[in-house]
Design a protein around this motif. Structure first.
Motif, short mmCIF file in Angstrom:
data_model
loop_
_atom_site.label_atom_id
_atom_site.label_comp_id
_atom_site.label_asym_id
_atom_site.label_seq_id
_atom_site.Cartn_x
_atom_site.Cartn_y
_atom_site.Cartn_z
N ALA A 225 0.63 -1.21 -0.29
CA ALA A 225 0.23 0.46 -0.13
C ALA A 225 0.78 1.19 -0.27
CB ALA A 225 -0.58 -0.19 1.12
N VAL A 226 2.10 0.85 0.71
CA VAL A 226 3.46 2.75 0.92
C VAL A 226 3.82 2.46 -0.49
CG1 VAL A 226 5.19 2.98 1.55
CG2 VAL A 226 3.45 1.69 2.99
N VAL A 227 4.45 1.37 -1.33
CA VAL A 227 4.73 1.55 -2.73
C VAL A 227 4.35 1.94 -3.82
CG1 VAL A 227 7.03 0.63 -1.09
CG2 VAL A 227 5.35 -0.70 -2.57
N GLY A 229 0.69 2.30 -3.45
CA GLY A 229 0.05 2.87 -3.60
C GLY A 229 1.07 4.32 -4.25
N GLY A 230 2.14 4.36 -3.34
CA GLY A 230 2.85 5.51 -3.84
C GLY A 230 2.89 6.08 -5.36
N PHE A 231 3.34 4.78 -6.03
CA PHE A 231 3.38 5.00 -7.80
C PHE A 231 2.13 5.32 -8.47
CE2 PHE A 231 2.65 2.54 -10.98
CZ PHE A 231 3.88 3.32 -12.59
N VAL A 232 0.86 4.59 -7.80
CA VAL A 232 0.00 4.92 -8.45
C VAL A 232 -1.22 6.25 -7.90
CG1 VAL A 232 -2.65 4.01 -8.68
CG2 VAL A 232 -1.07 2.38 -8.27
N ALA A 233 -0.82 6.39 -6.41
CA ALA A 233 -1.14 8.09 -6.66
C ALA A 233 -0.52 8.88 -7.44
CB ALA A 233 -0.80 8.23 -5.06
N VAL A 346 -3.34 -8.97 -2.31
CA VAL A 346 -2.16 -7.01 -1.29
C VAL A 346 -1.92 -6.24 -2.67
CG1 VAL A 346 0.41 -7.56 -2.51
CG2 VAL A 346 -0.66 -9.25 -0.56
N ALA A 347 -2.11 -6.95 -3.86
CA ALA A 347 -2.85 -6.06 -4.88
C ALA A 347 -4.15 -5.03 -4.08
CB ALA A 347 -2.41 -6.47 -6.31
N ALA A 348 -4.88 -5.24 -4.42
CA ALA A 348 -5.47 -4.70 -3.40
C ALA A 348 -4.80 -3.28 -2.87
CB ALA A 348 -7.01 -5.28 -3.04
N ALA A 349 -4.60 -3.97 -1.75
CA ALA A 349 -4.45 -2.67 -0.83
C ALA A 349 -3.46 -1.72 -1.59
CB ALA A 349 -3.44 -3.32 -0.03
N GLY A 350 -2.54 -2.21 -2.84
CA GLY A 350 -1.68 -1.09 -3.35
C GLY A 350 -1.96 -0.46 -3.72
N GLY A 351 -3.80 -0.13 -5.10
CA GLY A 351 -3.64 0.13 -5.49
C GLY A 351 -5.32 1.20 -4.32
N VAL A 352 -5.39 0.70 -3.28
CA VAL A 352 -5.95 1.84 -1.68
C VAL A 352 -4.94 2.88 -1.83
CG1 VAL A 352 -7.07 1.54 -0.25
CG2 VAL A 352 -8.25 -0.18 -1.55
N ALA A 386 6.31 2.22 8.27
CA ALA A 386 6.71 1.18 7.11
C ALA A 386 7.99 0.95 7.15
CB ALA A 386 6.27 1.46 5.88
N LEU A 387 9.00 1.47 7.30
CA LEU A 387 10.76 1.57 7.55
C LEU A 387 10.72 0.93 8.87
CD1 LEU A 387 13.29 3.17 6.18
CD2 LEU A 387 13.13 2.41 8.55
N LEU A 388 9.96 1.30 10.15
CA LEU A 388 10.05 0.19 11.59
C LEU A 388 10.20 0.16 11.43
CD1 LEU A 388 9.68 4.07 13.02
CD2 LEU A 388 11.97 2.73 13.10
N TYR A 389 8.15 -0.83 10.96
CA TYR A 389 8.01 -1.75 11.17
C TYR A 389 8.56 -2.82 10.56
CZ TYR A 389 4.12 -5.75 11.14
OH TYR A 389 3.32 -6.47 11.22
N THR A 390 8.79 -2.54 9.78
CA THR A 390 10.22 -4.09 8.50
C THR A 390 11.27 -4.19 8.68
OG1 THR A 390 8.99 -2.94 6.47
CG2 THR A 390 10.86 -3.61 6.46
N ALA A 391 11.70 -2.68 9.19
CA ALA A 391 12.80 -3.41 10.16
C ALA A 391 12.89 -3.76 11.49
CB ALA A 391 13.63 -1.70 10.67
#
Length: 408
Positions: A225-227, A229-233, A346-352, A386-391
């Motif tokens: 949704a972050v990466v 989603g940012g591109f689509v936006a 996952v793809a839906a989340a990216g689009g949302v 998102a970075l902190l969660y991933t790390a």
């Protein structure tokens, strides 16, 4: 397997991956038909910033949520059938949007833009299709190459405003509709599902419930949704942003948006290929860190053309690497029987994730100072979270569940 059979298999998977990537590109073009013309519609229809943002965001939302169902259906019917069905069903909405635009109807543009979102569901088909054709060690590469079909947004940003000038609004949409029809026919003749594809005939709703209970689904959905989603936006809203901040024409804004999209498209398979060699976690961390930094830089409105180009192309590269990294992670962690269902969610989340930023950008735009600082700051903050969660919450190395599922 004999060497001759291996060559034939390698050739078949290359042809099918290339064709799937093209199907993605032409459907992404169709999905993004409104974005490059948003400034034209805004001027012709005297739209407010919020109204123009809604026009851009509507196809994004439908294309996003529709991926949930389309991904599950792909598990059952296979990529070939779904690619053909999707390309064919996108033809009428494309023509309808062209008609609505030609009669200057904002209401009809919203209504038909809703159905145009169908084309945006293509991503949920291609990931399981590519996964079936490639062994686990090469799936980062395969999903990255398929993801390069995002170039359709660049094609739309660059060519759609020009084609409207050359041929007119409705004829431009008719050309895209014809391309969709030809694409569907080529799929009928050439495309094949992988011999490894096994239809999952379980009912769709229970499959989605199974996928929704998996932790991997929601962790990857958040990151995507972050990466993505940012591109689509930005791929959809950047023409409006560039015209507002830098006062470029619709054609010039489209050209610069195309550069952004191409950079992200090139970066995506790089992110996927890197994730075949190093843990995807580190690829995603790099993406999120770079995205946050570039969003902060953009808030200071670097001057055109060189510094603004460096800023947004840098942002595109980091987002593109992230999209490739996340889906390589999805392919690595997902049970084989549920790849389509997980991919759909996952793809839906990216689009949302791409739906809300244009609305936020429009709502937080400061007309007095002519800036989008608040919207860009929110992107930077989201990337940092998102970075902190991933790390700290996600493991760098995990068991390859897709291999386990294939072997059971």
């Amino acid at each position: 397997m004999s060497s001759g059979a291996h060559v034939r298999g390698s050739s078949a998977r290359s042809v099918n991956l290339a064709l799937a990537t093209w199907v993605s590109a032409i459907n992404f073009w169709a999905w993004n038909l409104i974005g490059p013309l948003s400034t034209t519609y805004a001027e012709a229809l005297s739209l407010s910033s919020a109204e123009a943002s809604m026009l851009v965001a509507t196809p994004i939302l439908v294309g996003s949520l529709g991926r949930i169902v389309v991904g599950a259906l792909t598990d059952r019917f296979g990529g070939r059938v779904m690619f053909i069905a999707l390309s064919s069903s996108s033809i009428v909405p494309v023509l309808a949007v062209g008609f609505a635009g030609s009669i200057d109807s904002y209401t009809l543009l919203l209504v038909f833009g809703f159905f145009l979102g169908i084309a945006g569901t293509v991503f949920a088909i291609g990931i399981p299709f590519a996964n079936n054709w490639y062994e686990p060690a090469r799936r980062g590469f395969a999903t990255g190459v398929f993801g390069a079909g995002m170039v359709g947004t660049a094609l739309s940003a660059f060519f759609t405003p020009r084609m409207v000038g050359w041929f007119g609004l409705f004829p431009t949409h008719a050309i895209v509709a014809a391309a969709l029809g030809v694409t569907a026919l080529v799929c009928v003749v050439v495309m094949r599902d992988s011999p490894e594809f096994v239809p999952n005939t379980n009912p769709v709703i229970p499959k989605l419930r199974v996928a929704a209970r998996l932790r991997v689904t929601w962790e990857m959905a958040f990151l995507y949704a972050v990466v993505f989603g940012g591109f689509v936006a930005f791929a959809n809203y950047l023409p409006t942003y560039i015209k507002t901040i830098y006062d470029f024409s619709a054609v010039d804004a489209g050209t610069r948006t195309a550069g952004f999209a191409v950079a992200a498209v090139i970066a995506r398979p790089i992110g996927g290929a890197l994730s075949d060699r190093i843990p995807p976690k580190f690829v995603v961390l790099t993406s999120l860190a770079g995205t946050g930094v570039m969003a902060v830089v953009a808030a200071f409105q670097p001057p055109p053309d060189f510094w603004s180009a460096v800023t947004f192309i840098g942002l595109a590269v980091f987002l593109g690497i992230g999209t490739g990294g996340v889906f390589a992670w999805v392919a690595r962690r997902s049970p084989a029987a549920s790849v389509g269902s997980i991919t759909g969610i996952v793809a839906a989340a990216g689009g949302v994730g791409g739906y809300f930023p244009p609305l936020v950008m429009g709502a937080t735009y400061d007309a007095a100072d002519n800036d989008y600082t608040v919207g860009l700051a929110l992107l930077a903050i989201t990337a940092a979270v998102a970075l902190l969660y991933t790390a700290f919450r996600l493991h760098a190395r995990e068991p390859d569940t897709s291999v386990q599922a294939h072997s059971t």
